[in-house]
Design an enzyme around this catalytic site. Structure first.
Site, PDB file in Angstrom:
ATOM      1  N   PHE A   1       0.951  -1.221   0.150  1.00  0.00           N
ATOM      2  CA  PHE A   1      -0.107   0.140   0.118  1.00  0.00           C
ATOM      3  C   PHE A   1       0.732   1.243  -0.048  1.00  0.00           C
ATOM      4  O   PHE A   1       0.632   2.083   0.793  1.00  0.00           O
ATOM      5  CB  PHE A   1      -0.984  -0.096   1.223  1.00  0.00           C
ATOM      6  CG  PHE A   1      -2.212   0.970   0.949  1.00  0.00           C
ATOM      7  CD1 PHE A   1      -2.934   0.586  -0.043  1.00  0.00           C
ATOM      8  CD2 PHE A   1      -2.492   1.833   1.866  1.00  0.00           C
ATOM      9  CE1 PHE A   1      -4.066   1.332  -0.139  1.00  0.00           C
ATOM     10  CE2 PHE A   1      -3.558   2.813   1.632  1.00  0.00           C
ATOM     11  CZ  PHE A   1      -4.516   2.223   0.717  1.00  0.00           C
TER      12      PHE A   1
ATOM     13  N   THR B   1       3.802  -4.471  -4.687  1.00  0.00           N
ATOM     14  CA  THR B   1       4.936  -4.316  -3.551  1.00  0.00           C
ATOM     15  C   THR B   1       6.179  -3.761  -4.233  1.00  0.00           C
ATOM     16  O   THR B   1       6.328  -3.412  -5.477  1.00  0.00           O
ATOM     17  CB  THR B   1       5.114  -5.489  -2.696  1.00  0.00           C
ATOM     18  OG1 THR B   1       5.732  -6.428  -3.719  1.00  0.00           O
ATOM     19  CG2 THR B   1       4.083  -5.992  -2.174  1.00  0.00           C
TER      20      THR B   1
ATOM     21  N   LYS C   1       8.026  -5.407 -11.784  1.00  0.00           N
ATOM     22  CA  LYS C   1       8.892  -5.895 -12.475  1.00  0.00           C
ATOM     23  C   LYS C   1       9.398  -6.953 -12.068  1.00  0.00           C
ATOM     24  O   LYS C   1       9.778  -7.845 -13.156  1.00  0.00           O
ATOM     25  CB  LYS C   1      10.142  -5.081 -12.658  1.00  0.00           C
ATOM     26  CG  LYS C   1       9.558  -3.509 -13.363  1.00  0.00           C
ATOM     27  CD  LYS C   1      10.558  -2.509 -13.301  1.00  0.00           C
ATOM     28  CE  LYS C   1      10.448  -1.533 -11.980  1.00  0.00           C
ATOM     29  NZ  LYS C   1      10.985  -0.478 -11.931  1.00  0.00           N
TER      30      LYS C   1
ATOM     31  N   VAL D   1       6.167  -2.295 -17.346  1.00  0.00           N
ATOM     32  CA  VAL D   1       7.156  -1.637 -18.068  1.00  0.00           C
ATOM     33  C   VAL D   1       6.846  -0.197 -18.129  1.00  0.00           C
ATOM     34  O   VAL D   1       7.880   0.515 -18.007  1.00  0.00           O
ATOM     35  CB  VAL D   1       7.234  -2.351 -19.832  1.00  0.00           C
ATOM     36  CG1 VAL D   1       8.219  -1.540 -20.566  1.00  0.00           C
ATOM     37  CG2 VAL D   1       7.509  -3.763 -19.506  1.00  0.00           C
TER      38      VAL D   1
ATOM     39  N   GLY E   1      10.134  12.361  -7.177  1.00  0.00           N
ATOM     40  CA  GLY E   1       9.450  10.771  -7.081  1.00  0.00           C
ATOM     41  C   GLY E   1       9.804  10.121  -8.048  1.00  0.00           C
ATOM     42  O   GLY E   1       9.205   9.244  -8.340  1.00  0.00           O
TER      43      GLY E   1
ATOM     44  N   GLU F   1      14.343   5.819  -7.684  1.00  0.00           N
ATOM     45  CA  GLU F   1      14.184   4.884  -6.715  1.00  0.00           C
ATOM     46  C   GLU F   1      15.086   5.553  -5.398  1.00  0.00           C
ATOM     47  O   GLU F   1      15.797   6.287  -5.690  1.00  0.00           O
ATOM     48  CB  GLU F   1      14.777   3.560  -7.116  1.00  0.00           C
ATOM     49  CG  GLU F   1      14.329   2.891  -8.344  1.00  0.00           C
ATOM     50  CD  GLU F   1      13.101   2.374  -8.325  1.00  0.00           C
ATOM     51  OE1 GLU F   1      12.608   1.762  -7.476  1.00  0.00           O
ATOM     52  OE2 GLU F   1      12.304   2.553  -9.214  1.00  0.00           O
TER      53      GLU F   1
ATOM     54  N   ASP G   1      17.268  -1.050 -13.736  1.00  0.00           N
ATOM     55  CA  ASP G   1      15.506  -1.076 -14.167  1.00  0.00           C
ATOM     56  C   ASP G   1      15.391  -1.143 -15.491  1.00  0.00           C
ATOM     57  O   ASP G   1      14.457  -1.880 -15.662  1.00  0.00           O
ATOM     58  CB  ASP G   1      15.148   0.519 -13.431  1.00  0.00           C
ATOM     59  CG  ASP G   1      13.821   0.694 -13.755  1.00  0.00           C
ATOM     60  OD1 ASP G   1      13.055  -0.061 -12.892  1.00  0.00           O
ATOM     61  OD2 ASP G   1      13.452   1.487 -14.487  1.00  0.00           O
TER      62      ASP G   1
ATOM     63  N   LYS H   1      13.096  -4.348 -17.717  1.00  0.00           N
ATOM     64  CA  LYS H   1      12.085  -4.023 -18.398  1.00  0.00           C
ATOM     65  C   LYS H   1      12.293  -4.496 -20.166  1.00  0.00           C
ATOM     66  O   LYS H   1      11.381  -5.171 -20.642  1.00  0.00           O
ATOM     67  CB  LYS H   1      11.892  -2.458 -18.658  1.00  0.00           C
ATOM     68  CG  LYS H   1      11.085  -1.827 -17.264  1.00  0.00           C
ATOM     69  CD  LYS H   1      11.424  -0.483 -17.353  1.00  0.00           C
ATOM     70  CE  LYS H   1      10.922  -0.043 -15.863  1.00  0.00           C
ATOM     71  NZ  LYS H   1      10.982   1.816 -15.633  1.00  0.00           N
TER      72      LYS H   1
HETATM   73  N1  HSE Z   1      12.403   4.731 -11.075  1.00  0.00           N
HETATM   74  C1  HSE Z   1      11.764   4.335 -12.333  1.00  0.00           C
HETATM   75  C2  HSE Z   1      11.945   5.456 -13.169  1.00  0.00           C
HETATM   76  C3  HSE Z   1      10.276   4.112 -11.853  1.00  0.00           C
HETATM   77  O1  HSE Z   1      12.669   6.360 -13.108  1.00  0.00           O
HETATM   78  O2  HSE Z   1      11.549   5.299 -14.439  1.00  0.00           O
HETATM   79  C4  HSE Z   1       9.429   3.431 -12.879  1.00  0.00           C
HETATM   80  O3  HSE Z   1       9.885   2.055 -13.126  1.00  0.00           O
END
Ligand code: HSE
Length: 347
Positions: free
Chosen positions: A11, A99, A128, A155, A209, A212, A223, A227
């Protein structure tokens, strides 16, 4: 009128965004989509858990303070996260798993998905980890249990990419793709073009925001690698593991590199790509590339994501939009539920 009971696992921003949408839009969804959603359980390792088979107040859930054990403050809630009970015994038809992403083994999200599928619940997820690492197993499990397993948001958050390609490009023969699949790194490169330092640009991305908590996964390409594996396996019929994908990030691109590219109308971008050779072998990589101004991805700025599919019949087909964000990613869960509703309605 159909009403789906839904349990929210995790959440943080995404499922909280879904609770907010449910609070605001259920009446509109009834008319527009032919269903509404009722939250019957929520569980979160930090906040605790709560369950009510008759339905919880979505607006109250969306407003819950982000403090440890916060669910204990609500009637019937607990500071403890009873994950298995909420997933299996809340009476949910659908489990929304959102999560954190664990890029090493996909846990605990993969276990949450397994529990839900084994209990005969549809699963929608934006995570992911389970998809990049365990998609085949989880899809087979869903099939054996006669339920759906949907993961559009894994993705490009709510921007349609997996389903768009699967539903509208069959026959066009996708032979590869190139994508800007990390909002943080693209934001950082864009701000560096404006003269900001790498460190300040990463700090801004964290403030906004996008990044990460540890932005290494963003700027070193990890990351994007998850994807790329998901897209290559879903759309090119590959069976890639993350270790098959050569991966580097944007930390080697200097301010001087960016400035000299800018002066001649070119741009550095972190590109995740894959292509299928004539013998069917799929190769993939993640790396910073210098794109000429005419490239379909050169104009993608800031935190926006984009994928350009290379197809035999149409040439390049490019889709762009947000790749992160609370409501944007919550929409991905909604789009998965719409897909489930459509297939359930046809049965
Ligand atoms: N930290 C990732 C980004 C969030 O900047 O795209 C989405 O996966």
């Amino acid at each position: 009128m159909t009403e789906y009971k839904i349990a929210l696992v995790g959440f943080g921003g995404v499922n909280r965004g879904l609770a907010q949408l449910i609070a605001e839009r259920n009446p509109a969804w009834r008319k527009e989509l032919g269903f509404s959603l009722k939250i019957v359980g929520v569980t979160d390792l930090f906040l605790g858990s709560i369950m009510d088979r008759d339905g919880l107040d979505a607006a109250q859930l969306a407003r819950l303070p982000s403090v440890k054990g916060a669910f204990a403050e609500l009637a019937g809630g607990s500071a403890e996260a009873f994950n298995e009970t909420i997933i299996k015994q809340s009476g949910a038809d659908i489990v929304a798993e959102a999560t954190f992403t664990n890029p090493v083994d996909g846990e605990p999200a993969t276990t949450f998905c397994r529990w839900a599928l084994e209990a005969g619940k549809h699963v929608v997820t934006t995570n992911k980890g389970p998809i990049a690492l365990h998609a085949e197993e989880l899809k087979a499990l869903a099939g054996r249990n006669g339920v759906a397993f949907e993961y559009e948001g894994s993705v490009m958050s709510g921007t349609p990419v997996i389903r768009m390609a699967r539903e509208t490009l069959p026959g066009a023969s996708i032979i590869g793709f190139e994508g800007i699949l990390n909002g943080t790194s693209n934001y950082v490169l864009t701000r560096m073009e404006e003269g900001l330092s790498f460190t300040d640009a990463v700090g801004k991305a964290q403030e906004l925001g996008y990044a990460e908590a540890d932005p290494t996964a963003d700027v070193e390409g990890h990351d994007v690698r998850l994807k790329v594996v998901i897209l290559a396996n879903e759309l090119l019929g590959a069976k890639l593991r993350t270790s098959d994908v050569h991966c580097s990030g944007i930390t080697q691109v200097s301010a001087a590199d960016i400035e000299s590219a800018r002066q001649r109308g070119a741009r550095w971008k972190l590109i995740g790509s894959a292509s299928r050779a004539a013998d069917g072998a799929v190769s993939a990589s993640v790396e910073a590339r210098l794109l000429e101004g005419s490239h379909p991805l050169a104009g993608i700025s800031g935190a926006t994501n984009a994928v350009s599919f290379d197809t035999e019949l149409l040439g390049k087909v490019t889709v762009s939009g947000p790749g992160a964000g609370r409501i944007e990613t919550a929409f991905a869960l909604l789009s998965d539920i719409v897909a489930i509703h459509t297939s359930v309605s046809k049965r």
